[in-house]
Every structure is written in C-alpha cells, then in structure tokens.
Scaffold this active site. Sequence first.
Site, mmCIF file in Angstrom:
data_model
loop_
_atom_site.group_PDB
_atom_site.id
_atom_site.type_symbol
_atom_site.label_atom_id
_atom_site.label_comp_id
_atom_site.label_asym_id
_atom_site.label_seq_id
_atom_site.Cartn_x
_atom_site.Cartn_y
_atom_site.Cartn_z
ATOM 1 N N ASP A 12 1.187 -1.073 -0.199
ATOM 2 C CA ASP A 12 -0.047 0.024 -0.050
ATOM 3 C C ASP A 12 0.860 1.392 0.057
ATOM 4 O O ASP A 12 2.097 1.154 0.245
ATOM 5 C CB ASP A 12 -0.849 -0.107 1.104
ATOM 6 C CG ASP A 12 -2.055 1.126 1.033
ATOM 7 O OD1 ASP A 12 -2.374 1.572 -0.004
ATOM 8 O OD2 ASP A 12 -2.970 0.899 2.021
ATOM 9 N N ASP B 66 -3.835 7.177 -3.319
ATOM 10 C CA ASP B 66 -5.042 7.706 -3.633
ATOM 11 C C ASP B 66 -5.550 8.536 -2.347
ATOM 12 O O ASP B 66 -4.827 8.595 -1.159
ATOM 13 C CB ASP B 66 -6.069 6.314 -3.476
ATOM 14 C CG ASP B 66 -6.113 5.532 -2.176
ATOM 15 O OD1 ASP B 66 -4.917 5.183 -1.823
ATOM 16 O OD2 ASP B 66 -7.136 5.106 -1.828
ATOM 17 N N CYS C 272 -12.169 -23.649 20.034
ATOM 18 C CA CYS C 272 -11.454 -23.448 18.691
ATOM 19 C C CYS C 272 -10.338 -24.641 18.907
ATOM 20 O O CYS C 272 -9.900 -25.045 20.103
ATOM 21 C CB CYS C 272 -10.982 -22.093 18.377
ATOM 22 S SG CYS C 272 -9.570 -22.158 17.017
ATOM 23 N N CYS D 211 -7.602 -24.805 16.514
ATOM 24 C CA CYS D 211 -6.349 -24.613 16.059
ATOM 25 C C CYS D 211 -5.297 -24.812 16.872
ATOM 26 O O CYS D 211 -5.158 -25.147 17.819
ATOM 27 C CB CYS D 211 -6.390 -23.007 15.692
ATOM 28 S SG CYS D 211 -5.937 -21.858 16.847
ATOM 29 N N CYS E 158 -4.841 -22.939 20.114
ATOM 30 C CA CYS E 158 -6.087 -23.218 21.051
ATOM 31 C C CYS E 158 -6.007 -24.689 21.570
ATOM 32 O O CYS E 158 -6.473 -24.949 22.634
ATOM 33 C CB CYS E 158 -7.490 -22.944 20.483
ATOM 34 S SG CYS E 158 -7.436 -21.274 20.012
HETATM 35 ZN ZN LIG Z 1 -7.563 -20.980 18.095
#
Ligand SMILES: [Zn+2]
Length: 535
Positions: A93, A128, A281, A283, A286
């Site tokens: 950016d 921009d 969760c 993942c 977790c």
């Molecule tokens: Zn997680």
Amino acid sequence: MPDSFQIKDKDLMGRIGVIETKSGRLETPVFLPVIDPVEQVGDKAILPANEIEKMGFKAIITNAYLIKKTYGESAVERGVKGIIGFSGIVMTDSGAYQHMVYGSVDVGNREIVEFQERLGSDIAVILDIPTKESSSYSEALYSVEETLRRAREVIDIVSRSETLWVLPIQGGAYLDLVRRSAREAREFDGYSIYAIGSPVTFLQSYRYSKIIDMIITAKEELLPSYPVHLFGAGHPMILPFAIALGIDMFDSASYMLYAKDNRYITEYGTERVEELEVFPCSCPVCSKYSPKDLLEMDRRERVGLIARHNLYMIDKEVRRVKTYIREGRLWDLLIERSRSHPSLLDAMNRIVMSSDKIEKYSPYSKGRRGLFIYDSTSKYKPQMIRTMERLSRYLSYVVEKRIPGMKTVAMIPGDGSIKPFSSSPIYARALGDLSRESLLEEVFVFFYTPYFGAIPEDLEETYPFSQHEAPESVEPSLIRDLGEEIYRLVTRIRGSVPRIIIYYSKEIPWSVEVASILRQTMISPRDWGIVLREI
Ligand SMILES: [Zn+2]
C-alpha cells in the site's frame, strides 16, 4: 495487466478465481495479513512474516510508505520480500492510510508509485485519497476526483508494469460518488485490480450495511472480469457477505491489533481472553494452550499466540466461504451468519433488498445437493427468485392454454420428503380417486407446496422442484400465503374447468391447514365446482 484474473467458480456474486502475479498464482477469495514493515521484522518481532508464511498464507500486504521512511533507498536493493522476510506474493500500500490518519504524507504519488515498482511489489496501490467516514460531500468529491487524477498521472508507469496496479474507488457513504468513481475508474486501461477505499472506520463501528451499499454500488459499475479488493476488512463476520457481493481480496491488521488488546476473534465477534474459560477453537494455538496459560505468559508471547489464532480464524472462514461457493450454498451461509449479530442482520437485509441484482449474476442450478430452503427468508434466494419468475410465466401459459378443455383440475399436496412428488403414496391415492370419476387424460394436476405454491405436474422434475431440501415444519405465514395463492389460482381457472378438487391429507399437516384457510376464504365452494377432499 489485463487478463490477469480468471474466474473458476461462482455463486451469488461471489467467485473463486486466480490472479496471475509476477511471483505466481494467487487463488481468490484471499485474505492478506497486514505486516508492519518495522515492528514485524527481525528476530524480536512478535509474529514475523516468515511465521505467517509457514502458517500457509500465500500473500501479505505491507506499507511502501513506511518502508521508504524507515529504510530509504537501501530498501530497493533488498527488495520488499527481503525486508519483511516473506517469499510469497507481496502487495504494498502507498501511505494512503497514513494520509487518512495523519492528514498528510510527505511523498508524492509518482514518487511512491515508482518506489513500489523498484521495491519489487507484486501488487501495488497508487497514492489515493481515501474518503473518510466523517468526510463532507465536497471532501468526498475531492477524494474521488483527486484519486482519478492521480490514477491518470501515473498511467504511463502502470500500463507497462509487471506489477499489478490497484485503483481505489472512493466516495464513502455518498453512493452517487461511489458510482461515479467506479464508472470513471472502469475507463482506465492498465489497472488490474479495483479496491473499495478504506471503509476501516465503518468496519470498526460495525456499520456493515454501509459497506454492503458501497460494494453493491461499486460492483454495479465495475467490470465483473476484474478482481476487487476491500481495504481493512479483517473480521470473519463481514467476509462471507463481502465475498458474496463479489469482493475477491481483503487485507487487515485486525488480527494483531485485537491480539495486542487480548481480543480473541470468533466467527461471531471478539471475546476477551480474560473472560474465556476454554477456547472454542481447535487451531494449533487453542489445542495447546488454555486461556489461563496465555494470561500467565509474558505479553509478547501472548500477543503472538492470540494473533496466530486470529489469523487461523480468518483463514478458516475464507476456506468455509470457498466451500459454500463450490457447493452453490453461499446464501445459506449468509442466512446462518446474519443471525449472529444485529449488524449482520442489517447487512443481510440490504442484500435481500438487492437480491434481484445479485440474481442476475448467480448461476441458476449448481451444487450436488440441490436448493436448501429454511424458512420464509429463503424466498429471496436468487435461485428462488428465478424459479418463481419462471414458474409464474409457465402458470400463465397453463391457465390460458392447457386448462381450457380439461374436465378436472386436481391439486395435490407435494410431500417434501418424497421427490419427485409423483412417487408419493398421497399422489397414488389421489390418482386412484380421480380415476373413479374421470378419464385421467382429462385431469390437469398441480402439486402445491409452501415454498413454491402451485407447480404444474409436468414441471415436477425440473430444477429445483425435485432437487431441494426443506423443513417439514412450516411457518404459519407461509401456510397463509399458500392458501391465498391457491385461492387466486382457483379464481383464475374456475371459469374454464367444470371441477376443481383440492386434496389434503393428515399425513401432511400443513395441507390440512391450507384446506381450512380455503374453507374460510371461499364463500360457497360447491357453487364454484370446487371440492376440498381429504385423501
Ligand atoms: Zn484457535
């Protein structure tokens, strides 16, 4: 570079595509984590870009303006990938966000465009002028015109570049300006990607319906063969909605900003780690740590782990949306998600109001699993809208051409659990009953169902009448609507056929209710040659 985007699959206005960059192919929809080119670099960084690459992210976005300010000309030698330590696809950016936050940046448009070229960005943005949430109309107009002027200013660089250049659409909440911005942007050759300019402030304040309006307006003007990026969208909540409207790329720093504040992303919002007993969760973060473990760690380590989880959540949602696109069930996901937060319900209402526009872009029948119907909101599904239009045209034809000359019209409840409807025992019994009194060649059969109304028998095997799943319990409002619809159909045909038999059965409870509604609506069914008959 034109033709750098190929669309592989579609549902609603959402698509799965491939963007061809000079560093390889990028499948969309794709989320690009924002990498801070100062804080997230080096051994001491909390979650450096190379770790994010190991997590499976194919592309990231970083800030060329901050790189220029921090590393100066030496950055060009190392290249953007060398500086941030990421070997995948890198988007940069230009400092527009800093411009929005700090009011100005000490770099020119042409200067930062040339710098991004030399830095080796795969995808890059011109400098921009973002429209702010607080912009007045004249400020917003300035941001539209100045952004277009700057797009034109560097067209010589952009059009011979191997970098894919992004042209941001401005206008913010002023939809006429968004439309104008998109319409004029469409005329530029050389740009490969459009972006919806910085709605960050809308996203932060959960003003999702504003963003939905902006996206719908811009997409109406932009050519569908170009990818569209949404700046600053980094919460799983908004992703399915934005993707369904044709957004292909996102970026955000939210995963890190939230983590620094101990905020843990879920599909439905954010939770404070302090307030969680267990992580909802599985993942890698977790499954290894409990909220308590994290709170006992030093801050740096904790922030890194929460940021990782947050990225996994965003990635998981993108994958989920792709799966729904492939199965042709994106609408179902939107309905499900719209019930998780009032602002998403607002967003959904906006989409429902625009469903005729979305319908134009949607493939009609796709997915192995047919059309899923949940309740009355499913009426606004693009496939439903198209189905009902076709059905209504066919009904007019049937009423005018097929029914005159028949001795009997029979209406038989369509048993949703047995398809085609003509394989149900109720149909067999009704036919047995009819054959006692008339020649079956002189009988015209309709099936009636709460979701489609009256379906002429010869359409029953066409999509989606035999290819849908609907709940057996039906909302009262749908039953009332069905009763009224049958009544209207009966009044249309009763002059051209001597006898109409409407069957109902206790095996299909809603058909009993429809019969009772009809009994109340029609003053003297007998006089009309109408029989309500239990089967
Ligand atoms: Zn997680």
